[in-house]
Write a protein that holds these residues in place. Structure first.
Motif, PDB file in Angstrom:
ATOM      1  N   ASN A  42       0.540  -1.160  -0.040  1.00 19.82           N
ATOM      2  CA  ASN A  42       0.060  -0.054   0.076  1.00 19.82           C
ATOM      3  C   ASN A  42       1.204   1.618   0.279  1.00 19.82           C
ATOM      4  O   ASN A  42       0.370   2.424   0.145  1.00 19.82           O
ATOM      5  CB  ASN A  42      -1.295  -0.024   0.621  1.00 19.82           C
ATOM      6  N   LEU A  43       2.057   1.233  -0.409  1.00 19.28           N
ATOM      7  CA  LEU A  43       2.920   2.369  -1.042  1.00 19.28           C
ATOM      8  C   LEU A  43       3.482   2.300  -1.238  1.00 19.28           C
ATOM      9  O   LEU A  43       3.886   1.347  -2.251  1.00 19.28           O
ATOM     10  CB  LEU A  43       3.744   2.376   0.726  1.00 19.28           C
ATOM     11  N   GLY A  44       4.355   3.557  -2.163  1.00 19.09           N
ATOM     12  CA  GLY A  44       4.717   3.352  -3.495  1.00 19.09           C
ATOM     13  C   GLY A  44       3.846   3.005  -4.447  1.00 19.09           C
ATOM     14  O   GLY A  44       2.886   3.469  -4.974  1.00 19.09           O
ATOM     15  N   GLU A  54       1.043 -19.618 -10.234  1.00 23.12           N
ATOM     16  CA  GLU A  54      -0.823 -19.343 -10.645  1.00 23.12           C
ATOM     17  C   GLU A  54      -0.720 -18.630 -10.271  1.00 23.12           C
ATOM     18  O   GLU A  54       0.275 -18.030  -9.166  1.00 23.12           O
ATOM     19  CB  GLU A  54      -1.384 -20.115 -10.175  1.00 23.12           C
ATOM     20  N   MET A  55      -1.906 -17.016 -10.383  1.00 25.99           N
ATOM     21  CA  MET A  55      -1.325 -15.437 -10.126  1.00 25.99           C
ATOM     22  C   MET A  55      -3.170 -15.440 -10.494  1.00 25.99           C
ATOM     23  O   MET A  55      -3.900 -15.647 -11.627  1.00 25.99           O
ATOM     24  CB  MET A  55      -0.255 -14.941 -10.405  1.00 25.99           C
ATOM     25  N   SER A  56      -3.757 -15.115  -9.401  1.00 24.40           N
ATOM     26  CA  SER A  56      -4.512 -14.436  -9.436  1.00 24.40           C
ATOM     27  C   SER A  56      -5.040 -12.469 -10.229  1.00 24.40           C
ATOM     28  O   SER A  56      -4.059 -12.338 -10.053  1.00 24.40           O
ATOM     29  CB  SER A  56      -5.167 -14.153  -7.980  1.00 24.40           C
ATOM     30  N   HIS A  57      -5.634 -12.673 -10.028  1.00 23.78           N
ATOM     31  CA  HIS A  57      -6.054 -10.762 -10.888  1.00 23.78           C
ATOM     32  C   HIS A  57      -5.458 -10.073  -8.780  1.00 23.78           C
ATOM     33  O   HIS A  57      -5.512 -10.579  -8.421  1.00 23.78           O
ATOM     34  CB  HIS A  57      -7.325 -10.520 -11.000  1.00 23.78           C
ATOM     35  N   VAL A  58      -5.273  -9.104  -9.042  1.00 28.40           N
ATOM     36  CA  VAL A  58      -4.755  -7.848  -8.132  1.00 28.40           C
ATOM     37  C   VAL A  58      -6.425  -7.369  -7.876  1.00 28.40           C
ATOM     38  O   VAL A  58      -7.246  -7.486  -8.619  1.00 28.40           O
ATOM     39  CB  VAL A  58      -3.700  -6.722  -8.591  1.00 28.40           C
ATOM     40  N   VAL A  59      -6.156  -7.002  -6.694  1.00 31.46           N
ATOM     41  CA  VAL A  59      -7.868  -6.236  -6.245  1.00 31.46           C
ATOM     42  C   VAL A  59      -7.173  -5.394  -4.895  1.00 31.46           C
ATOM     43  O   VAL A  59      -5.995  -5.807  -4.783  1.00 31.46           O
ATOM     44  CB  VAL A  59      -8.190  -7.671  -4.949  1.00 31.46           C
ATOM     45  N   GLU A  60      -8.107  -4.466  -5.216  1.00 29.56           N
ATOM     46  CA  GLU A  60      -7.849  -3.343  -4.311  1.00 29.56           C
ATOM     47  C   GLU A  60      -8.868  -3.503  -3.034  1.00 29.56           C
ATOM     48  O   GLU A  60      -9.886  -3.393  -3.291  1.00 29.56           O
ATOM     49  CB  GLU A  60      -8.066  -2.329  -5.416  1.00 29.56           C
ATOM     50  N   THR A  61      -8.175  -2.811  -1.882  1.00 37.33           N
ATOM     51  CA  THR A  61      -8.902  -2.910  -0.488  1.00 37.33           C
ATOM     52  C   THR A  61      -8.371  -1.237   0.242  1.00 37.33           C
ATOM     53  O   THR A  61      -7.289  -1.308  -0.119  1.00 37.33           O
ATOM     54  CB  THR A  61      -9.055  -4.161   0.193  1.00 37.33           C
ATOM     55  N   GLU A  62      -9.329  -1.570   0.881  1.00 41.90           N
ATOM     56  CA  GLU A  62      -8.428   0.105   2.021  1.00 41.90           C
ATOM     57  C   GLU A  62      -8.467  -1.278   3.190  1.00 41.90           C
ATOM     58  O   GLU A  62      -7.849  -2.142   3.220  1.00 41.90           O
ATOM     59  CB  GLU A  62     -10.042   0.335   3.036  1.00 41.90           C
ATOM     60  N   ALA A  63      -7.223  -0.731   3.331  1.00 43.41           N
ATOM     61  CA  ALA A  63      -6.238  -1.360   4.807  1.00 43.41           C
ATOM     62  C   ALA A  63      -7.300  -2.573   5.880  1.00 43.41           C
ATOM     63  O   ALA A  63      -8.623  -1.177   6.495  1.00 43.41           O
ATOM     64  CB  ALA A  63      -5.470   0.356   5.625  1.00 43.41           C
ATOM     65  N   PHE A  64      -6.648  -2.857   6.644  1.00 41.52           N
ATOM     66  CA  PHE A  64      -7.297  -3.938   7.269  1.00 41.52           C
ATOM     67  C   PHE A  64      -6.991  -4.085   9.015  1.00 41.52           C
ATOM     68  O   PHE A  64      -5.411  -3.966   8.628  1.00 41.52           O
ATOM     69  CB  PHE A  64      -8.006  -5.211   6.281  1.00 41.52           C
ATOM     70  N   GLY A  65      -7.328  -3.810   9.957  1.00 37.38           N
ATOM     71  CA  GLY A  65      -6.945  -3.764  10.931  1.00 37.38           C
ATOM     72  C   GLY A  65      -6.021  -2.498  11.345  1.00 37.38           C
ATOM     73  O   GLY A  65      -4.949  -2.602  12.850  1.00 37.38           O
ATOM     74  N   PHE A  66      -6.529  -1.278  10.658  1.00 36.67           N
ATOM     75  CA  PHE A  66      -5.511   0.444  10.796  1.00 36.67           C
ATOM     76  C   PHE A  66      -6.305   0.946   9.955  1.00 36.67           C
ATOM     77  O   PHE A  66      -6.524   0.912   8.882  1.00 36.67           O
ATOM     78  CB  PHE A  66      -4.403   0.120  10.926  1.00 36.67           C
ATOM     79  N   ALA A  67      -5.833   2.221  10.455  1.00 38.93           N
ATOM     80  CA  ALA A  67      -6.403   3.614   8.996  1.00 38.93           C
ATOM     81  C   ALA A  67      -5.424   3.342   8.543  1.00 38.93           C
ATOM     82  O   ALA A  67      -3.936   4.023   9.072  1.00 38.93           O
ATOM     83  CB  ALA A  67      -7.501   4.531  10.571  1.00 38.93           C
ATOM     84  N   SER A  68      -6.084   4.245   6.890  1.00 35.22           N
ATOM     85  CA  SER A  68      -4.951   4.443   5.794  1.00 35.22           C
ATOM     86  C   SER A  68      -5.098   5.551   5.594  1.00 35.22           C
ATOM     87  O   SER A  68      -5.722   4.494   4.725  1.00 35.22           O
ATOM     88  CB  SER A  68      -4.051   3.279   6.141  1.00 35.22           C
ATOM     89  N   GLU A  69      -4.585   6.400   4.742  1.00 28.57           N
ATOM     90  CA  GLU A  69      -5.008   6.947   3.247  1.00 28.57           C
ATOM     91  C   GLU A  69      -5.183   5.852   2.352  1.00 28.57           C
ATOM     92  O   GLU A  69      -5.222   6.260   0.996  1.00 28.57           O
ATOM     93  CB  GLU A  69      -4.901   8.167   2.623  1.00 28.57           C
ATOM     94  N   HIS A  70      -4.239   5.221   2.722  1.00 31.33           N
ATOM     95  CA  HIS A  70      -3.516   4.603   0.940  1.00 31.33           C
ATOM     96  C   HIS A  70      -3.703   2.912   1.396  1.00 31.33           C
ATOM     97  O   HIS A  70      -3.881   1.679   2.571  1.00 31.33           O
ATOM     98  CB  HIS A  70      -2.024   4.059   1.370  1.00 31.33           C
ATOM     99  N   TYR A  78      -0.389  -2.479  13.277  1.00 32.27           N
ATOM    100  CA  TYR A  78      -0.107  -2.136  11.527  1.00 32.27           C
ATOM    101  C   TYR A  78      -0.118  -0.386  11.179  1.00 32.27           C
ATOM    102  O   TYR A  78      -0.216   0.018  11.474  1.00 32.27           O
ATOM    103  CB  TYR A  78      -1.309  -3.130  11.028  1.00 32.27           C
ATOM    104  N   ALA A  79       0.968  -1.437  10.411  1.00 34.61           N
ATOM    105  CA  ALA A  79       1.657   0.268   9.562  1.00 34.61           C
ATOM    106  C   ALA A  79       1.784  -0.160   8.321  1.00 34.61           C
ATOM    107  O   ALA A  79       1.078  -1.194   7.744  1.00 34.61           O
ATOM    108  CB  ALA A  79       3.682   0.656  10.220  1.00 34.61           C
ATOM    109  N   ASP A  80       1.628   1.005   7.507  1.00 31.56           N
ATOM    110  CA  ASP A  80       1.293   1.434   5.879  1.00 31.56           C
ATOM    111  C   ASP A  80       2.547   0.691   4.895  1.00 31.56           C
ATOM    112  O   ASP A  80       4.086   0.048   6.376  1.00 31.56           O
ATOM    113  CB  ASP A  80       1.662   1.963   5.464  1.00 31.56           C
ATOM    114  N   ARG A  81       3.093   0.192   4.475  1.00 32.52           N
ATOM    115  CA  ARG A  81       3.905  -1.217   3.975  1.00 32.52           C
ATOM    116  C   ARG A  81       4.447  -1.484   2.314  1.00 32.52           C
ATOM    117  O   ARG A  81       3.494  -0.932   1.304  1.00 32.52           O
ATOM    118  CB  ARG A  81       4.143  -2.593   4.918  1.00 32.52           C
TER     119      ARG A  81
END
Length: 164
Positions: A10-12, A33-49, A90-93
């Motif tokens: 969720n960074l860079g 084997e690879m899935s499609h990419v999914v996008e979500t809000e942060a889970f378990g902590f608040a983040s704008e990313h 948790y922190a952004d990473r």
């Protein structure tokens, strides 16, 4: 053994971070084997990313603890930063690589818990898992990814195409 992994960022440059991790995994274990990419809000902590996540599956005869060690090396090669703040939250990473499942194995060690203890609660694990291993059943509950997804209150994961 089939290893089911989830990679998140969720960074860079989130897509580049995922690509770097997947390339390193392919160098170690070959085809994935690879899935499609999914996008979500942060889970378990608040983040704008928002997070991008992808599920992958690969085969390896290596010991699960050795696979975990190598995955942690890949994480550190992309970003040495911790996934947690000093207070333990948790922190952004830049990158997060989790072993979600290994075949029908149950491992409950201090450093490795399989299936992932929060698998059934996190749609960003379940949506990719449903795509790459729809028939897989949780060894403790017997539920498929589709059944676990159906039990979640809402699905906030959004599947992305290469051009989104």
């Amino acid at each position: 053994m089939y290893y089911i992994i989830n990679i998140g960022s969720n960074l860079g440059d989130r897509r580049l971070n995922l690509s770097r991790a997947m390339a390193a995994i392919m160098r170690n274990w070959g085809n994935i084997e690879m899935s499609h990419v999914v996008e979500t809000e942060a889970f378990g902590f608040a983040s704008e990313h928002k997070f991008l996540n992808v599920g992958i599956m690969f085969s390896s005869g290596e010991d699960p603890h050795e696979v975990l060690r190598l995955l942690q090396e890949i994480e550190r090669s992309i970003s040495p930063d911790s996934h947690r703040r000093s207070d333990g939250s948790y922190a952004d990473r830049l990158i997060d690589i989790d072993i979600v499942a290994i075949d029908d194995k149950v491992i409950d060690d201090p450093d490795l818990k399989v299936p992932h203890p929060h698998l059934a609660e996190r749609d960003f694990f379940l949506v990719p898992l449903e795509e790459i291993a729809p028939a897989w059943k949780h060894p403790l509950t017997g539920l498929t990814p589709t059944e676990m997804l159906a039990s979640l209150p809402t699905n906030t994961t959004h599947r992305l195409t290469p051009d989104s």
